[in-house]
Each structure stands twice: as structure tokens, then as C-alpha cells.
Motif scaffolding. Structure first.
Motif, PDB file in Angstrom:
ATOM      1  N   THR A   1      42.248 -29.753 -19.692  1.00  0.00           N
ATOM      2  CA  THR A   1      41.463 -28.706 -19.030  1.00  0.00           C
ATOM      3  C   THR A   1      42.026 -28.443 -17.637  1.00  0.00           C
ATOM      4  N   LEU A   2      41.663 -27.291 -17.099  1.00  0.00           N
ATOM      5  CA  LEU A   2      42.107 -26.947 -15.744  1.00  0.00           C
ATOM      6  C   LEU A   2      41.602 -27.989 -14.750  1.00  0.00           C
ATOM      7  N   GLU A   3      40.376 -28.480 -14.998  1.00  0.00           N
ATOM      8  CA  GLU A   3      39.765 -29.460 -14.099  1.00  0.00           C
ATOM      9  C   GLU A   3      40.584 -30.758 -14.099  1.00  0.00           C
ATOM     10  N   GLU A   4      41.015 -31.198 -15.310  1.00  0.00           N
ATOM     11  CA  GLU A   4      41.821 -32.425 -15.410  1.00  0.00           C
ATOM     12  C   GLU A   4      43.159 -32.253 -14.698  1.00  0.00           C
ATOM     13  N   LEU A   5      43.750 -31.076 -14.910  1.00  0.00           N
ATOM     14  CA  LEU A   5      45.056 -30.794 -14.295  1.00  0.00           C
ATOM     15  C   LEU A   5      44.923 -30.803 -12.768  1.00  0.00           C
ATOM     16  N   LYS A   6      43.848 -30.216 -12.281  1.00  0.00           N
ATOM     17  CA  LYS A   6      43.596 -30.174 -10.836  1.00  0.00           C
ATOM     18  C   LYS A   6      43.491 -31.596 -10.272  1.00  0.00           C
ATOM     19  N   LYS A   7      42.783 -32.456 -11.025  1.00  0.00           N
ATOM     20  CA  LYS A   7      42.584 -33.837 -10.576  1.00  0.00           C
ATOM     21  C   LYS A   7      43.920 -34.603 -10.555  1.00  0.00           C
ATOM     22  N   ARG A   8      44.702 -34.415 -11.622  1.00  0.00           N
ATOM     23  CA  ARG A   8      45.996 -35.110 -11.692  1.00  0.00           C
ATOM     24  C   ARG A   8      46.921 -34.676 -10.563  1.00  0.00           C
ATOM     25  N   LEU A   9      46.934 -33.360 -10.276  1.00  0.00           N
ATOM     26  CA  LEU A   9      47.780 -32.844  -9.203  1.00  0.00           C
ATOM     27  C   LEU A   9      47.336 -33.386  -7.844  1.00  0.00           C
ATOM     28  N   ALA A  10      46.016 -33.474  -7.656  1.00  0.00           N
ATOM     29  CA  ALA A  10      45.486 -33.981  -6.388  1.00  0.00           C
ATOM     30  C   ALA A  10      45.856 -35.460  -6.221  1.00  0.00           C
ATOM     31  N   GLU A  11      45.746 -36.242  -7.315  1.00  0.00           N
ATOM     32  CA  GLU A  11      46.102 -37.669  -7.265  1.00  0.00           C
ATOM     33  C   GLU A  11      47.588 -37.846  -6.953  1.00  0.00           C
ATOM     34  N   PHE A  12      48.405 -37.012  -7.619  1.00  0.00           N
ATOM     35  CA  PHE A  12      49.863 -37.084  -7.440  1.00  0.00           C
ATOM     36  C   PHE A  12      50.213 -36.874  -5.963  1.00  0.00           C
ATOM     37  N   ALA A  13      49.598 -35.862  -5.338  1.00  0.00           N
ATOM     38  CA  ALA A  13      49.879 -35.561  -3.931  1.00  0.00           C
ATOM     39  C   ALA A  13      49.345 -36.664  -3.021  1.00  0.00           C
ATOM     40  N   LYS A  14      48.143 -37.164  -3.343  1.00  0.00           N
ATOM     41  CA  LYS A  14      47.519 -38.195  -2.489  1.00  0.00           C
ATOM     42  C   LYS A  14      48.344 -39.478  -2.498  1.00  0.00           C
ATOM     43  N   GLU A  15      48.793 -39.896  -3.707  1.00  0.00           N
ATOM     44  CA  GLU A  15      49.567 -41.136  -3.818  1.00  0.00           C
ATOM     45  C   GLU A  15      50.836 -41.092  -2.974  1.00  0.00           C
TER      46      GLU A  15
ATOM     47  N   ASP B   1      51.605 -18.488 -24.376  1.00  0.00           N
ATOM     48  CA  ASP B   1      51.090 -18.332 -25.739  1.00  0.00           C
ATOM     49  C   ASP B   1      52.062 -17.497 -26.572  1.00  0.00           C
ATOM     50  N   ILE B   2      52.462 -16.354 -26.023  1.00  0.00           N
ATOM     51  CA  ILE B   2      53.377 -15.454 -26.736  1.00  0.00           C
ATOM     52  C   ILE B   2      54.708 -16.155 -27.034  1.00  0.00           C
ATOM     53  N   CYS B   3      55.122 -17.021 -26.108  1.00  0.00           N
ATOM     54  CA  CYS B   3      56.400 -17.727 -26.294  1.00  0.00           C
ATOM     55  C   CYS B   3      56.242 -18.985 -27.146  1.00  0.00           C
ATOM     56  N   GLY B   4      55.013 -19.289 -27.532  1.00  0.00           N
ATOM     57  CA  GLY B   4      54.802 -20.476 -28.377  1.00  0.00           C
ATOM     58  C   GLY B   4      54.915 -21.779 -27.601  1.00  0.00           C
ATOM     59  N   VAL B   5      54.608 -21.741 -26.291  1.00  0.00           N
ATOM     60  CA  VAL B   5      54.645 -22.966 -25.481  1.00  0.00           C
ATOM     61  C   VAL B   5      53.211 -23.428 -25.240  1.00  0.00           C
ATOM     62  N   ASP B   6      52.938 -24.696 -25.555  1.00  0.00           N
ATOM     63  CA  ASP B   6      51.623 -25.271 -25.255  1.00  0.00           C
ATOM     64  C   ASP B   6      51.625 -25.627 -23.765  1.00  0.00           C
ATOM     65  N   LEU B   7      51.019 -24.761 -22.961  1.00  0.00           N
ATOM     66  CA  LEU B   7      51.122 -24.889 -21.505  1.00  0.00           C
ATOM     67  C   LEU B   7      50.485 -26.175 -20.986  1.00  0.00           C
ATOM     68  N   GLY B   8      49.341 -26.561 -21.568  1.00  0.00           N
ATOM     69  CA  GLY B   8      48.682 -27.794 -21.133  1.00  0.00           C
ATOM     70  C   GLY B   8      49.591 -28.991 -21.370  1.00  0.00           C
ATOM     71  N   LYS B   9      50.191 -29.036 -22.559  1.00  0.00           N
ATOM     72  CA  LYS B   9      51.075 -30.147 -22.913  1.00  0.00           C
ATOM     73  C   LYS B   9      52.321 -30.138 -22.023  1.00  0.00           C
ATOM     74  N   ALA B  10      52.873 -28.925 -21.830  1.00  0.00           N
ATOM     75  CA  ALA B  10      54.090 -28.796 -21.022  1.00  0.00           C
ATOM     76  C   ALA B  10      53.825 -29.220 -19.577  1.00  0.00           C
ATOM     77  N   ALA B  11      52.643 -28.840 -19.055  1.00  0.00           N
ATOM     78  CA  ALA B  11      52.328 -29.178 -17.661  1.00  0.00           C
ATOM     79  C   ALA B  11      52.155 -30.688 -17.496  1.00  0.00           C
ATOM     80  N   MET B  12      51.494 -31.333 -18.462  1.00  0.00           N
ATOM     81  CA  MET B  12      51.312 -32.783 -18.372  1.00  0.00           C
ATOM     82  C   MET B  12      52.664 -33.497 -18.484  1.00  0.00           C
ATOM     83  N   ARG B  13      53.539 -32.958 -19.339  1.00  0.00           N
ATOM     84  CA  ARG B  13      54.875 -33.555 -19.479  1.00  0.00           C
ATOM     85  C   ARG B  13      55.653 -33.385 -18.173  1.00  0.00           C
TER      86      ARG B  13
END
Ligand SMILES: Nc1ccn([C@H]2C[C@H](O)[C@@H](COP(=O)(O)OP(=O)(O)OP(=O)(O)O)O2)c(=O)n1
Length: 169
Positions: free
Chosen positions: A7-21, A105-117
Motif C-alpha cells: 500500500t501507499l502507506e506501507e511504502l511511505k513508512k519504508r521510505l521514511a525508515e530508510f531516510a531516518k536510518e 499498468d500499461i507496460c505490465g510492471v507491478d509498481l508496488g513490487k518494483a518499488a519494494m525491490r
């Protein structure tokens, strides 16, 4: 699978943790983040010109940049902005997000998966220890680590040091 349905919320949290660390909040000002996006878009413009695609996305980032134009450095949370300005910002940010989601979506890329990777790859490129409090690019940090390794035997390439990486997604 990691990232599927993130979710966008999870992604936001991960990005915030990454920057804080890495003590990177000091560099993640609205202006710096916008400039990081704009330089990425210049690359997209070049690729778009090659393949004749996605120029709209760059147009939206241009509209987003216009909001910050002439404002100088802007504090986090935009304390002095009017409600209408914040609402306008929300609309332009959404346009960028909506085009990104649609394009992937049109390009067939799972954006959530790609962003986490990509976050995992970023954590390998930017391990906490040598990157803490530093705004340097991974190539510069890596070169400095090599120099240290040659000079006084301190850590070598950041790519081969998994002990401090934060890739446990
Ligand atoms: N100060 C920084 C530096 C990087 N990042 C994160 C956001 C991006 O997801 C990614 C960008 O890293 P790079 O600037 O190293 O760009 P690339 O990952 O594309 O590497 P390269 O330019 O070497 O291909 O790392 C960040 O949040 N804050």
C-alpha cells in the motif's frame, strides 16, 4: 511475494525508515526531493525522445515544479502555505502518481513490487554505516571506501559488504 499489493502507506513508512536510518531527513527537503525527481525526468525526456513515449509524465512534473518556482527553500510541512496552495500541490502530486500507476499498468510492471525491490537495491547501494549523514552518491562513497581500503585497511567496496545493508524486506 515481497512488495506484491504494497500500500501507499506501507511504502511511505519504508521510505521514511530508510531516510531516518541514514540520517537523510536533513537532505530530504521539498526542494531537494523535487530536484531529484526533475533530474530523473530529464533522463525520461531523453529516453522518451528516443521512443516517443511518456512526455506527458514530464509535463506533469513540470507543473509540479512550477508550484515551487521562486519560493526558495521550503520547510517540511509547508507551514506558511495557504490551504489552496496545498490543495493545488496535492492535485499535481496526484497527477504524477496517477500517470505513473497507469504507465506501469500499461507496460505490465507491478509498481508496488518494483518499488519494494528498488528499495532493497537502494539499501545495498547505500548501506547505513558509510552513508549515515552523507548526501554523496553511492559511486562517490564507494570510491572513498576503496581509497580507505588501499590506505589504512578500512572497509572495501560497499557492494561486497552485506553486514550493514538493510535489505531484509
Ligand atoms: N539522498 C538520497 C539518495 C538516494 N535516495 C534513494 C531514492 C531513489 O530510489 C534512489 C536513487 O539513488 P541514486 O541517486 O543512486 O540513483 P540510482 O539508484 O538510479 O543509481 P544510478 O544513478 O547509479 O543508476 O535512492 C534517497 O532517497 N535519498
Amino acid at each position: 511475494m515481497a512488495g506484491a499489493g504494497v500500500t501507499l502507506e506501507e511504502l511511505k513508512k519504508r521510505l521514511a525508515e530508510f531516510a531516518k536510518e541514514r540520517d537523510w531527513d536533513q537532505y530530504h527537503s521539498p526542494r531537494n526531493l523535487l530536484l531529484a525527481m526533475v533530474s530523473l525526468c530529464l533522463l525520461i525526456v531523453f529516453i522518451s525522445m528516443l521512443f516517443c513515449i511518456s512526455v506527458l509524465e514530464v509535463g506533469e512534473v513540470g507543473e509540479l515544479s512550477e508550484i515551487f518556482q521562486w519560493k526558495g527553500e521550503v520547510p517540511r510541512g509547508l507551514p506558511n502555505w495557504k490551504d489552496e496552495e496545498k490543495e493545488h500541490l496535492g492535485e499535481e502530486l496526484s497527477d504524477v502518481l496517477l500517470y505513473l500507476v497507469r504507465l506501469s499498468d500499461i507496460c505490465g510492471v507491478d509498481l508496488g513490487k518494483a518499488a519494494m525491490r528498488k528499495l532493497e537495491l537502494n539499501a545495498i547501494k547505500y548501506p547505513i554505516k558509510p552513508c549515515e549523514g552523507s548526501s554523496e552518491k553511492h559511486t562517490q562513497i564507494n570510491a572513498a571506501s576503496h581509497n580507505n581500503a588501499n590506505g589504512d585497511g578500512v572497509a572495501g567496496s560497499i557492494y561486497s559488504d552485506n553486514s550493514t545493508s538493510n535489505s531484509g524486506v
